[in-house]
Design a protein around this motif. Structure first.
Motif, short mmCIF file in Angstrom:
data_model
loop_
_atom_site.label_atom_id
_atom_site.label_comp_id
_atom_site.label_asym_id
_atom_site.label_seq_id
_atom_site.Cartn_x
_atom_site.Cartn_y
_atom_site.Cartn_z
N PRO B 37 1.16 -1.53 -0.11
CA PRO B 37 0.41 0.06 0.00
C PRO B 37 0.64 1.28 -0.08
O PRO B 37 0.20 2.19 -0.98
CB PRO B 37 -0.82 0.06 1.51
CG PRO B 37 -1.13 -1.77 1.83
CD PRO B 37 0.54 -1.77 1.00
N TYR B 38 1.68 1.37 0.96
CA TYR B 38 2.46 2.75 0.34
C TYR B 38 3.11 2.60 -0.53
O TYR B 38 3.66 4.18 -1.27
CB TYR B 38 4.00 2.28 1.87
CG TYR B 38 3.18 1.99 3.21
CD1 TYR B 38 3.01 3.58 3.79
CD2 TYR B 38 3.51 1.65 3.48
CE1 TYR B 38 2.54 3.65 4.93
CE2 TYR B 38 3.00 1.41 4.81
CZ TYR B 38 2.34 1.89 5.87
OH TYR B 38 2.04 2.39 7.27
N TRP B 41 -0.27 4.06 -3.06
CA TRP B 41 -1.05 4.21 -2.78
C TRP B 41 -0.08 5.51 -2.33
O TRP B 41 -0.94 7.14 -2.71
CB TRP B 41 -1.61 4.66 -1.21
CG TRP B 41 -2.85 2.97 -1.44
CD1 TRP B 41 -3.05 2.15 -2.02
CD2 TRP B 41 -3.27 2.81 -0.31
NE1 TRP B 41 -3.92 1.56 -1.39
CE2 TRP B 41 -4.06 1.94 -0.67
CE3 TRP B 41 -3.16 3.11 1.46
CZ2 TRP B 41 -4.70 1.05 0.93
CZ3 TRP B 41 -4.42 2.43 2.40
CH2 TRP B 41 -4.24 1.62 1.72
N LYS B 117 7.26 4.17 2.56
CA LYS B 117 8.05 3.85 3.62
C LYS B 117 8.66 2.63 4.38
O LYS B 117 8.85 2.74 4.58
CB LYS B 117 7.49 4.41 4.72
CG LYS B 117 6.48 4.34 5.68
CD LYS B 117 5.90 4.68 6.62
CE LYS B 117 4.62 3.44 7.81
NZ LYS B 117 4.62 4.44 8.59
N LEU B 142 10.50 9.16 4.63
CA LEU B 142 8.42 9.48 5.19
C LEU B 142 8.07 10.79 5.49
O LEU B 142 7.56 10.97 6.11
CB LEU B 142 9.52 9.01 6.81
CG LEU B 142 9.16 7.97 7.74
CD1 LEU B 142 10.51 8.14 9.05
CD2 LEU B 142 8.53 6.58 7.62
N LYS B 178 1.99 7.53 4.20
CA LYS B 178 0.38 8.13 4.48
C LYS B 178 0.28 10.65 4.14
O LYS B 178 0.80 10.96 4.59
CB LYS B 178 -0.09 7.96 5.33
CG LYS B 178 -1.74 8.84 5.74
CD LYS B 178 -2.87 7.65 6.60
CE LYS B 178 -3.56 8.39 6.23
NZ LYS B 178 -5.51 6.92 6.10
N GLY B 179 -0.77 10.88 3.42
CA GLY B 179 -0.66 12.12 3.27
C GLY B 179 0.21 12.21 2.14
O GLY B 179 -0.74 14.18 1.08
N GLU B 182 -3.61 10.46 -2.56
CA GLU B 182 -4.91 9.49 -1.51
C GLU B 182 -5.04 8.06 -2.73
O GLU B 182 -4.37 8.32 -4.54
CB GLU B 182 -6.08 10.20 -2.11
CG GLU B 182 -5.63 11.40 -1.03
CD GLU B 182 -6.62 11.46 0.19
OE1 GLU B 182 -7.28 10.32 0.16
OE2 GLU B 182 -6.78 12.05 0.76
#
Lengths: 314, 247
Positions: B37-38, B41, B117, B142, B178-179, B182
């Motif tokens: 997912p990292y 996404w 990450k 990160l 995340k961030g 999306e």
């Protein structure tokens, strides 16, 4: 010898650094060799006090005032080579993650990140680490003469005794390729992964306007604040508070989950917590199966009472 | 600008974790593989957004693994990658994987190397740093935001208790979390187009593993939840103080 990198934030030696020093000293005892620490930059405490945690010497490289992984890695790897270190230990912190990988390449040393226990040295050198986002552990053998390990925050208890370390300061200068333009602090100097207690809330709180009681509970416990993924996705709370498989994985001593049902992806990020308390009005919430203590009840009533009870007994 | 996005294959986030062969191997039986997912996404979608803003960018994807990785590379192509590379070696040693990626970066002249990450199975968080060190490149780990200004990357990264804005000239390695973007779902046009996009298989560079997985174990099971009535919160506080001894 064992070389331990001690993180500092704006000159303060972090608790996770004391954990990693205690851990590195214990590896040294296991292997019958001494442990020394390395610190980069200026610190606002007396480094000889790190002797209380068992290191004989602290190598302080003075000069750099901002963290730069590329430059720091060279300094640490050079020191490890100069001292003929057999094991180099980092904290699996934001800074340690970047350093451990780079230093392992420079030393061509096998790396295990996110270690949760002392290595097993009865046959070779095997390190236990957390995998599958906290759902399992793997035992990894490091096959090279030099080993690099990063230790998960909160995985090893700090042991303090007597002693005074010999501090050897050497000035160095670095030319960072990365330029820091600005920084902003949002939650003090505490990182969620290093918080001993974490208070976390989910969709059960109904909206961001209801977080006051969560913050009050966190304050009284001096806890870190976290949330579930739907809460971060809905922008009720900032992304860095999202714990779970695709957010931050944490392992505090106490995790209090409020209004979080406990989806498998959320549990993956928090199930290494030593004690889990779940507050949820749904008795069927899957989180209760992973909890040590639970209250089936309305968070809006239970949380303020809990805060008051903690205050009263303090 | 040439962007290389590192794609790792991981079990689906709901996959059951079990082990075989006397707890030495992950039991992949019936497991649905997904893009980590990292990587997907955040790293890949941000690369696609950069290309949407400037069509001159090229997005290449790399995965180090056996043929099982090809469906997820096709999915990444469907989302918006231009070409994919699979390095044909199966390894669980980060040094071996990083060596393969560093070799491709060196030969391919990439400006921006994006990774997630960490992977949700190995949780190593080491690949980006290793690749950067092998090529003596800067590495921003990160990152939660990334903008390009010509050949300068402006990235916001997480630091203890806050955020930091960094600037660095390419080439650079950046790990995403995340961030940064999306999640997206590939559309039918993308899926059709992905079928004919190039997916090159290259043989690995020689490299010895520095670590080996000896065994896996499951965490000890919980003893079971102790329930306290909602009007007895004092009892919970007592248990936390006297039994668990943590507050």
């Amino acid at each position: 010898m064992i070389l331990i990198y001690a993180d500092n934030i704006n000159g303060t030696i972090k608790k996770s650094s004391l954990e990693v020093i205690t851990y590195g000293v214990a590896i040294g005892k296991q292997l019958g060799t001494e442990a020394q620490a390395i610190v980069v930059g200026a610190v606002n405490s007396d480094l000889s006090e790190l002797g209380k945690y068992g290191v004989s010497t602290v190598h302080q490289l003075t000069g750099p005032d901002t963290f730069d992984a590329q430059a720091f890695s060279k300094l640490i790897a050079d020191k490890a080579t100069e001292l003929d270190a057999s094991v180099v230990v980092f904290s699996h912190s934001l800074m340690g993650k970047a350093l451990a990988a780079r230093v392992s390449v420079r030393l061509k040393a096998g790396l295990v990140t996110g270690a949760v226990a002392l290595p097993d040295t009865t046959s070779g050198f095997v390190v236990k680490k957390s995998v599958f986002s906290g759902k399992a552990f793997a035992n990894i053998r490091i096959q090279t003469p030099v080993k690099v390990i990063s230790l998960n925050p909160n995985a090893y208890t700090v042991a303090v005794g007597e002693g005074e370390a010999n501090v050897m300061a050497t000035p160095v200068s670095i030319q960072p390729a990365v330029k820091v333009i600005s920084n902003s602090k949002s939650s003090g100097d505490r990182t969620l992964t290093e918080s001993e207690i974490v208070v976390s809330a989910g969709r059960g709180m109904k909206g961001p306007e209801n977080w006051g009681m969560i913050e009050e509970l966190a304050d009284v416990l001096q806890a870190g604040l976290a949330c579930s993924r739907p809460v971060a996705d809905a922008h009720w709370r900032p992304h860095h508070e999202h714990v779970g498989q695709t957010g931050v994985a944490i392992a505090p001593n106490l995790y209090i989950a409020i209004g979080i049902s406990g989806a498998i992806q959320h549990l993956a990020g928090v199930n290494r917590s030593k004690v889990i308390v779940v507050i949820n009005k749904d008795p069927e919430a899957p989180f209760f199966k992973a909890a040590d203590y639970g209250i089936v009840g309305d968070a809006f009533e239970v949380v303020p009472k809990l805060t008051a009870a903690l205050k009263a007994g303090a | 600008m040439k962007i290389l996005v590192c794609i790792s294959k991981t079990p689906d986030t709901t996959a059951k974790i079990a082990f075989t062969d006397n707890n030495t191997k992950y039991d992949a039986n019936g497991v649905q593989w997904i893009i980590n997912p990292y990587d997907e996404w955040y790293a890949l979608v941000r690369a696609i957004e950069l290309k949407e803003a400037d069509a001159s960018h090229a997005i290449h994807l790399i995965s180090v693994g056996n043929a099982d990785a090809e469906p997820i590379l096709r999915k990444a192509l469907a989302l918006g990658g231009d070409e994919a590379i699979r390095v044909n070696i199966d390894s669980d040693d980060a040094y071996v994987i990083a060596t393969q990626i560093a070799t491709v970066v060196k030969d391919g002249g990439y400006d921006l190397i994006l990774t997630g990450k960490e992977t949700i199975d190995h949780n190593g968080s080491s690949l980006g740093g290793m690749v950067a060190e092998m090529l003596d490149l800067p590495y921003i780990s990160l990152a939660t935001k990334l903008e390009m200004d010509g050949s300068v990357a402006k990235a916001t990264r997480e630091i203890d208790g806050g955020q930091e804005l960094d600037e660095v000239a390419t080439p650079v390695v950046i790990s995403a979390q995340k961030g940064m973007a999306e999640a997206r779902i590939p559309n039918m046009r993308g899926i059709m187009a992905a079928r004919t996009k190039p997916l090159k298989v290259v043989e690995p560079a020689a490299c010895e593993a520095l670590t080996a997985t000896v065994s896996f174990e499951m965490p000890p099971a919980k003893a079971g939840v102790k329930l306290v009535a909602p009007d007895q919160v004092e009892e919970l506080v007592r248990l936390l103080r006297e039994e668990a001894k943590i507050v």
